[in-house]
Design a protein around this motif. Structure first.
Motif, short mmCIF file in Angstrom:
data_model
loop_
_atom_site.label_atom_id
_atom_site.label_comp_id
_atom_site.label_asym_id
_atom_site.label_seq_id
_atom_site.Cartn_x
_atom_site.Cartn_y
_atom_site.Cartn_z
N ASP A 146 37.23 28.11 -11.50
CA ASP A 146 35.80 28.26 -11.18
C ASP A 146 35.55 29.23 -10.02
O ASP A 146 34.42 29.66 -9.81
N LEU A 168 35.36 34.31 -13.97
CA LEU A 168 34.28 35.29 -14.02
C LEU A 168 34.86 36.70 -14.01
O LEU A 168 35.67 37.05 -13.16
N VAL A 187 30.78 30.88 -23.99
CA VAL A 187 30.85 31.32 -22.60
C VAL A 187 29.54 32.02 -22.22
O VAL A 187 28.74 32.38 -23.08
N HIS A 190 32.07 35.17 -18.47
CA HIS A 190 33.04 34.13 -18.10
C HIS A 190 34.00 33.96 -19.27
O HIS A 190 33.59 34.05 -20.43
N ASP A 191 35.24 33.68 -18.97
CA ASP A 191 36.19 33.40 -20.04
C ASP A 191 36.12 31.91 -20.38
O ASP A 191 35.40 31.15 -19.73
N MET A 222 37.83 35.44 -9.87
CA MET A 222 37.01 36.55 -10.35
C MET A 222 37.89 37.77 -10.57
O MET A 222 38.78 38.06 -9.77
N THR A 253 28.48 40.72 -16.48
CA THR A 253 29.38 39.60 -16.21
C THR A 253 29.64 38.83 -17.49
O THR A 253 28.78 38.73 -18.36
N GLY A 306 36.42 29.53 -17.47
CA GLY A 306 35.47 29.63 -16.36
C GLY A 306 35.70 30.80 -15.43
O GLY A 306 34.96 30.98 -14.47
#
Length: 129
Positions: A60, A113, A89, A107-108, A63, A105, A111
């Motif tokens: 989480d 980023l 996602v 997210h995978d 990045m 952006t 989670g």
């Protein structure tokens, strides 16, 4: 003393290793190898290691930033392949940022980023606020 460098790679966490490998291939990366819980993925000269390891707090707060030549082409690929809906996602379309980057952006599935962007001129960035 020679202190030349060759490469740096991040170990990206994966909650569901097989799902994440498919996601990244669908995103545009090539799976070069996968064994012992580590997958080597690359797009051109850019690469990272996907690891079969997951910690929610780490994922989480993790990045990645990928600098590309044509962010709109990458976004077109993401949106036309319905990648966000297929993998459940979040993704947000490209915007010109004040720091002279146009990026989007995504997210995978774990989670993580990703900011995928390209450099733009400072004048253009200031008008995109």
């Amino acid at each position: 003393m020679m202190m030349d460098t060759v490469e740096i790679k991040a170990f990206v966490p994966a909650k569901d290793f097989e799902l994440s490998k498919r996601f990244y291939q669908d995103l545009g990366f090539t799976l070069a190898s996968s064994s012992h819980g580590v997958a080597y993925l690359h797009a051109g000269d850019c690469s990272f290691l996907l690891q079969d390891f997951y910690d929610e707090t780490l994922a989480d707060n993790f990045m990645m930033h990928l600098l590309v030549k044509d962010v709109d082409a990458w976004w077109h690929h993401v949106s036309s392949s319905d990648l966000a809906a297929r993998y459940g996602v979040r993704a947000a379309p490209p915007q010109d940022r004040p720091w002279a980057i146009r990026d989007f952006t995504i997210h995978d599935p774990s989670g993580v980023l990703w900011r995928i962007g390209q450099n733009i001129g400072k004048t253009r960035a200031n008008h995109g606020e």
